[in-house]
Design an enzyme around this catalytic site. Structure first.
Site, PDB file in Angstrom:
ATOM      1  N   TYR A  72       0.827  -1.208   0.000  1.00  0.00           N
ATOM      2  CA  TYR A  72       0.000   0.000   0.000  1.00  0.00           C
ATOM      3  C   TYR A  72       0.862   1.260   0.000  1.00  0.00           C
ATOM      4  CZ  TYR A  72      -4.662  -2.073   0.806  1.00  0.00           C
ATOM      5  OH  TYR A  72      -5.851  -2.730   0.685  1.00  0.00           O
ATOM      6  N   GLU A 108      -8.236  -4.589   9.604  1.00  0.00           N
ATOM      7  CA  GLU A 108      -7.033  -4.564  10.431  1.00  0.00           C
ATOM      8  C   GLU A 108      -7.369  -4.469  11.919  1.00  0.00           C
ATOM      9  OE1 GLU A 108      -3.236  -2.897   8.183  1.00  0.00           O
ATOM     10  OE2 GLU A 108      -4.720  -1.338   8.536  1.00  0.00           O
ATOM     11  N   GLU A 155      -3.507  11.525  13.096  1.00  0.00           N
ATOM     12  CA  GLU A 155      -4.159  12.651  12.410  1.00  0.00           C
ATOM     13  C   GLU A 155      -5.199  12.154  11.407  1.00  0.00           C
ATOM     14  OE1 GLU A 155      -0.314  13.876  14.069  1.00  0.00           O
ATOM     15  OE2 GLU A 155      -0.941  12.217  12.797  1.00  0.00           O
TER      16      GLU A 155
END
Length: 413
Positions: free
Chosen positions: A136, A253, A380
């Protein structure tokens, strides 16, 4: 809410516990507690053999199919998956080298792949014979996953994949990599992406370079694709559906794996408390309060994970879980150093200054946890997801990547 397990779950627990006690013997005993976060580089060949042992016992992929073991795995309810995960962690069994294929790739193929893909790949994962890694992140597209630049060009019955991925766990051991790549260069951002299954054994076309960390170990890697071949029938969800497939995978995940992680966290917390007892740090009321807070927060994380387990359509659940455990684990690493004071900065007692030495487990814990609030989705980004998708706040302004700035200039002439 009732967090207790039923009779069938406890019978399943007894079966799991007995199997682990019977098989975690001989060479596998030496793997106890090895191969987890911060030590994923340890004993890869032996842990691969252990993966096949798990597969032979039917313990890989127990949550894929709850009605029958269509792909070589045994069926298990959601609570039984939790039971297995808990017993595995409590037995200090080796860190899994097959977890990416089992927990990320397999559920994605079940949800988005076709039957030919499932029949080809899932039995091999269930037997512990084929390992996977995730392609990724890129140097210029980490948290901004839609900015990936790896390209896949159609070439007859295959695609030619070229580009670079980074922070790739287990790339050196993996047989396959699922890669998010751009198959339509005319599209921007999340459009024009595809999810391809790429074989790693392509000499001259796939290169893996370990990334040395400040802890001295190399759990992560750079992966370079130079015209690597991905067969057309190995595009999951069809060409152009990569963003949808990738986002579905990222949600996987969390879940049961979070509970396993928390058992490991509890063991680490116990080590830190034991260190505080040995060095007398518990006499400090501030440190004692911080350790109690860590314990209480870990209990809350467990209850939250159980409460949200299996919740459908929970847009913010995975992000909340990541925020909770990332910050908690990082604070634990800091506490591990604080309870030892100045001694935390030195080597073993017999160490001579200016000589190299091995980090002890708590020093490695501190160094590794500095990345906890970054990898797997930075804090974030998780806060943005919660703000936009759960609270309905306006989307945050994001700076354009270099590629987008170039395209904008070109569009303006």
């Amino acid at each position: 809410m009732d967090f207790e397990f039923g009779r069938a779950d406890e019978e399943f627990r007894a079966e799991a516990r007995a199997w682990l006690a019977e098989h975690l013997v001989g060479p596998y005993q030496t793997l106890a507690g090895r191969g987890g976060p911060g030590s994923e580089h340890e004993a890869p060949a032996a842990r691969r053999a252990w993966e096949r042992e798990l597969g032979a016992g039917g313990w890989v992929g127990i949550g894929w199919d709850r009605t029958h073991g269509a792909y070589g795995n045994r069926a298990a309810s959601l609570t039984q998956q939790v039971v297995w995960a808990e017993e595995y962690a409590r037995a200090a069994a080796p860190g899994r080298v097959g977890h990416i294929g089992e927990n990320l790739l397999a559920p994605t193929l079940i949800a988005c792949g076709d039957e030919a893909q499932r029949r080809r790949f899932l039995p091999a994962v269930a037997r512990g014979e084929e390992l996977w890694c995730q392609g990724y992140s890129e140097p210029d597209a980490g948290s901004d996953l839609a900015g990936v630049r790896t390209a896949a060009v159609r070439d007859g019955a295959a695609y030619r994949v070229s580009g670079q991925k980074i922070w790739t766990s287990l790339a050196g051991e993996a047989d396959w990599c699922f890669v998010l790549a751009r198959t339509d260069p005319g599209e921007r951002r999340h459009r024009g992406l595809s999810f391809l299954l790429v074989a790693m054994d392509q000499p001259g076309r796939v290169e893996v370079r370990p990334i040395r960390q400040m802890s001295g170990t190399a759990e992560f890697n750079e992966v370079f694709f130079d015209g690597a071949v991905a067969r057309a029938e190995h595009v999951v969800g069809g060409e152009g559906a990569g963003w949808r497939v990738a986002m579905g995978l990222l949600a996987l995940e969390r879940g049961v794996s979070t509970l396993v992680q928390q058992i490991g966290f509890a063991a680490e917390l116990a080590e830190v408390i034991a260190a505080a007892v040995r060095c007398g740090a518990l006499s400090d009321p501030v440190l004692r309060d911080q350790l109690i807070t860590q314990w209480a927060e870990l209990r809350v994380m467990r209850w939250n994970a159980l409460r949200t387990l299996g919740a459908a359509g929970d847009a913010g659940g995975p992000s909340v879980a990541k925020l909770l455990w990332g910050g908690w684990h990082q604070r634990l690493g800091e506490l591990a150093m604080r309870v030892r004071g100045a001694a935390a900065a030195r080597g073993p007692l017999d160490w001579t200054p200016h000589e190299p030495y091995e980090l002890d487990p708590l020093q490695r814990l501190f160094l590794f946890t500095r990345a906890d609030t970054i990898y797997g989705g930075s804090d974030e980004i998780q806060r943005n997801i919660i703000a936009e998708r759960v609270l309905g706040l306006p989307r945050a302004e994001r700076s354009m990547t270099g590629v987008e700035r170039g395209m904008t200039r070109a569009e303006r002439g």
